[in-house]
Design a protein around this motif. Structure first.
Motif, PDB file in Angstrom:
ATOM      1  N   ALA A   1       8.647 -69.751   0.496  1.00  0.00           N
ATOM      2  CA  ALA A   1       9.697 -70.764   0.391  1.00  0.00           C
ATOM      3  C   ALA A   1      10.201 -70.894  -1.044  1.00  0.00           C
ATOM      4  N   GLY A   2      11.520 -70.902  -1.201  1.00  0.00           N
ATOM      5  CA  GLY A   2      12.149 -71.129  -2.493  1.00  0.00           C
ATOM      6  C   GLY A   2      12.117 -69.961  -3.455  1.00  0.00           C
ATOM      7  N   THR A   3      11.560 -68.820  -3.046  1.00  0.00           N
ATOM      8  CA  THR A   3      11.454 -67.691  -3.969  1.00  0.00           C
ATOM      9  C   THR A   3      12.734 -66.858  -3.966  1.00  0.00           C
ATOM     10  N   ARG A   4      12.931 -66.143  -5.044  1.00  0.00           N
ATOM     11  CA  ARG A   4      14.092 -65.256  -5.182  1.00  0.00           C
ATOM     12  C   ARG A   4      13.775 -64.193  -6.221  1.00  0.00           C
ATOM     13  N   ALA A   5      14.437 -63.081  -6.117  1.00  0.00           N
ATOM     14  CA  ALA A   5      14.329 -62.013  -7.099  1.00  0.00           C
ATOM     15  C   ALA A   5      15.743 -61.633  -7.531  1.00  0.00           C
ATOM     16  N   GLN A   6      15.839 -60.896  -8.623  1.00  0.00           N
ATOM     17  CA  GLN A   6      17.151 -60.496  -9.134  1.00  0.00           C
ATOM     18  C   GLN A   6      17.191 -58.994  -9.354  1.00  0.00           C
ATOM     19  N   LEU A   7      18.244 -58.383  -8.847  1.00  0.00           N
ATOM     20  CA  LEU A   7      18.482 -56.961  -9.070  1.00  0.00           C
ATOM     21  C   LEU A   7      19.121 -56.819 -10.453  1.00  0.00           C
ATOM     22  N   THR A   8      18.351 -56.319 -11.409  1.00  0.00           N
ATOM     23  CA  THR A   8      18.808 -56.318 -12.797  1.00  0.00           C
ATOM     24  C   THR A   8      19.498 -55.040 -13.220  1.00  0.00           C
ATOM     25  N   ALA A   9      19.116 -53.888 -12.643  1.00  0.00           N
ATOM     26  CA  ALA A   9      19.708 -52.617 -13.073  1.00  0.00           C
ATOM     27  C   ALA A   9      19.421 -51.547 -12.032  1.00  0.00           C
ATOM     28  N   LYS A  10      20.146 -50.414 -12.174  1.00  0.00           N
ATOM     29  CA  LYS A  10      19.927 -49.238 -11.340  1.00  0.00           C
ATOM     30  C   LYS A  10      19.863 -48.018 -12.246  1.00  0.00           C
ATOM     31  N   GLU A  11      18.787 -47.255 -12.103  1.00  0.00           N
ATOM     32  CA  GLU A  11      18.595 -46.070 -12.927  1.00  0.00           C
ATOM     33  C   GLU A  11      18.114 -44.931 -12.035  1.00  0.00           C
ATOM     34  N   GLY A  12      18.951 -43.911 -11.899  1.00  0.00           N
ATOM     35  CA  GLY A  12      18.582 -42.766 -11.069  1.00  0.00           C
ATOM     36  C   GLY A  12      18.412 -43.169  -9.620  1.00  0.00           C
ATOM     37  N   ASP A  13      17.252 -42.889  -9.043  1.00  0.00           N
ATOM     38  CA  ASP A  13      16.967 -43.229  -7.652  1.00  0.00           C
ATOM     39  C   ASP A  13      16.281 -44.575  -7.504  1.00  0.00           C
ATOM     40  N   TYR A  14      16.192 -45.340  -8.578  1.00  0.00           N
ATOM     41  CA  TYR A  14      15.433 -46.587  -8.526  1.00  0.00           C
ATOM     42  C   TYR A  14      16.285 -47.777  -8.968  1.00  0.00           C
ATOM     43  N   ALA A  15      15.921 -48.946  -8.415  1.00  0.00           N
ATOM     44  CA  ALA A  15      16.503 -50.213  -8.842  1.00  0.00           C
ATOM     45  C   ALA A  15      15.445 -50.995  -9.597  1.00  0.00           C
ATOM     46  N   MET A  16      15.866 -51.738 -10.632  1.00  0.00           N
ATOM     47  CA  MET A  16      14.965 -52.604 -11.385  1.00  0.00           C
ATOM     48  C   MET A  16      15.120 -54.022 -10.851  1.00  0.00           C
ATOM     49  N   ILE A  17      14.000 -54.601 -10.402  1.00  0.00           N
ATOM     50  CA  ILE A  17      14.031 -55.921  -9.780  1.00  0.00           C
ATOM     51  C   ILE A  17      13.105 -56.847 -10.546  1.00  0.00           C
ATOM     52  N   ARG A  18      13.639 -58.012 -10.946  1.00  0.00           N
ATOM     53  CA  ARG A  18      12.816 -59.037 -11.592  1.00  0.00           C
ATOM     54  C   ARG A  18      12.275 -59.959 -10.507  1.00  0.00           C
ATOM     55  N   LEU A  19      10.954 -59.976 -10.354  1.00  0.00           N
ATOM     56  CA  LEU A  19      10.293 -60.751  -9.320  1.00  0.00           C
ATOM     57  C   LEU A  19      10.062 -62.193  -9.792  1.00  0.00           C
ATOM     58  N   PRO A  20       9.729 -63.109  -8.873  1.00  0.00           N
ATOM     59  CA  PRO A  20       9.521 -64.512  -9.264  1.00  0.00           C
ATOM     60  C   PRO A  20       8.427 -64.701 -10.310  1.00  0.00           C
ATOM     61  N   SER A  21       7.460 -63.792 -10.387  1.00  0.00           N
ATOM     62  CA  SER A  21       6.376 -63.902 -11.366  1.00  0.00           C
ATOM     63  C   SER A  21       6.821 -63.516 -12.771  1.00  0.00           C
ATOM     64  N   GLY A  22       8.004 -62.924 -12.913  1.00  0.00           N
ATOM     65  CA  GLY A  22       8.462 -62.415 -14.192  1.00  0.00           C
ATOM     66  C   GLY A  22       8.273 -60.920 -14.326  1.00  0.00           C
TER      67      GLY A  22
END
Length: 283
Positions: free
Chosen positions: A161-182
């Motif tokens: 409940a209440g959690t969210r992540a952010q798609l911060t960047a895309k590099e090659g075949d991967y996406a960089m995701i910032r998780l709720p923990s940091g």
């Protein structure tokens, strides 16, 4: 969602709060999507306690949540339901061609009658809350949840409940995701995620208030190590004086508890760009 307080009829009720269930639209769940939760009391298949302080509690029926929605297509939200085994709300959805009912994690501000869409392979759909599509098709900076780690396995992280992540960047075949923990983690671009944040965001502000309420949740009392016998805990024993002055805090089995890393899945370390411990040290 808002927080509901009680009249102080007892000392326990004075500061007890609860959720008001104003977003829940129906009480009766789908019978075919229920399964009885077996009481394990924190024990594994050998009968050994692997999670302490568990046992008892009210009987629960678990809802079968579809974290994948493999068939894709357009769905209509029928109801928003309460789930006793989850902090988040569930949305009861049905495919527009008259298919079966499914449960999904309800995003914030989702209401009955809303439309959500799940993309097929290499399909591009609108960027709206509740839609589910591959990370390669989600714009950088978007808020997402219910994220796959392994393609085709369904959402595995950011589901509370209440959690969210952010798609911060895309590099090659991967996406960089910032998780709720940091933590910043790499996830393959062909993995799917749902747009928006998880609903019921005020869940973290609920105050339990009484010990009995915790017992009905299936959580038994926790006792400090310093009040135990020496045979039960490294901190125990003694004649009421100081207990091991200058020694680092330890678990009942002698392992360090403060600053001691317990991560065991070393094979996925290469997917972690920035550790959550680094984010805490900067604060």
């Amino acid at each position: 969602m808002s927080i509901k307080s009680y009249k102080p009829t007892t000392p326990a009720r004075r500061k007890m709060t609860s959720q008001d269930f104003d977003q829940v639209t129906i009480k009766k769940p789908v019978k075919g999507l229920l399964v009885s939760k077996k009481q394990k009391s924190g024990r594994n298949n050998q009968g050994r306690i692997t999670t302490r302080h568990r046992g008892g509690g009210a009987k629960k029926y678990l809802r079968k949540v579809d974290f994948y929605l493999a068939h894709g297509g357009e769905y209509t939200v029928r109801e928003i339901e309460y789930a006793p085994d989850r902090t988040a709300r569930l949305a009861r959805i049905q495919r527009d061609d008259g298919g079966d009912l499914h449960y999904i994690i309800a995003p914030n501000n989702l209401k009955p009658g809303d439309k959500i869409r799940v993309a097929h392979e290499n399909e591009s759909i609108q960027i709206e809350t509740g839609n589910r599509l591959a990370l390669r098709d989600i714009p950088t900076g978007s808020t997402i949840h219910n994220i796959e780690i392994t393609k085709g396995k369904g959402g595995q992280i950011v589901r509370a409940a209440g959690t969210r992540a952010q798609l911060t960047a895309k590099e090659g075949d991967y996406a960089m995701i910032r998780l709720p923990s940091g933590e910043v983690r790499r996830v393959r671009l062909d993995c799917f995620a749902t747009l928006g944040s998880v609903g019921n965001e005020q869940h973290q502000n609920i105050k339990i208030g009484s010990a009995g309420r915790k017992r009905r949740m299936g959580i038994r009392p926790t006792v400090r190590g310093v009040v135990m016998n020496a045979s039960d805990h490294p901190h125990g024993g003694g004649d009421g004086g100081r207990h091991g002055a200058g020694k680092a805090p330890r678990t009942p089995w002698g392992q360090l508890t403060l600053g001691y890393r317990t991560r065991s899945r070393k094979s996925t370390d290469k997917m972690i760009v920035k550790s959550r411990h680094d984010a805490k040290r900067r604060k």
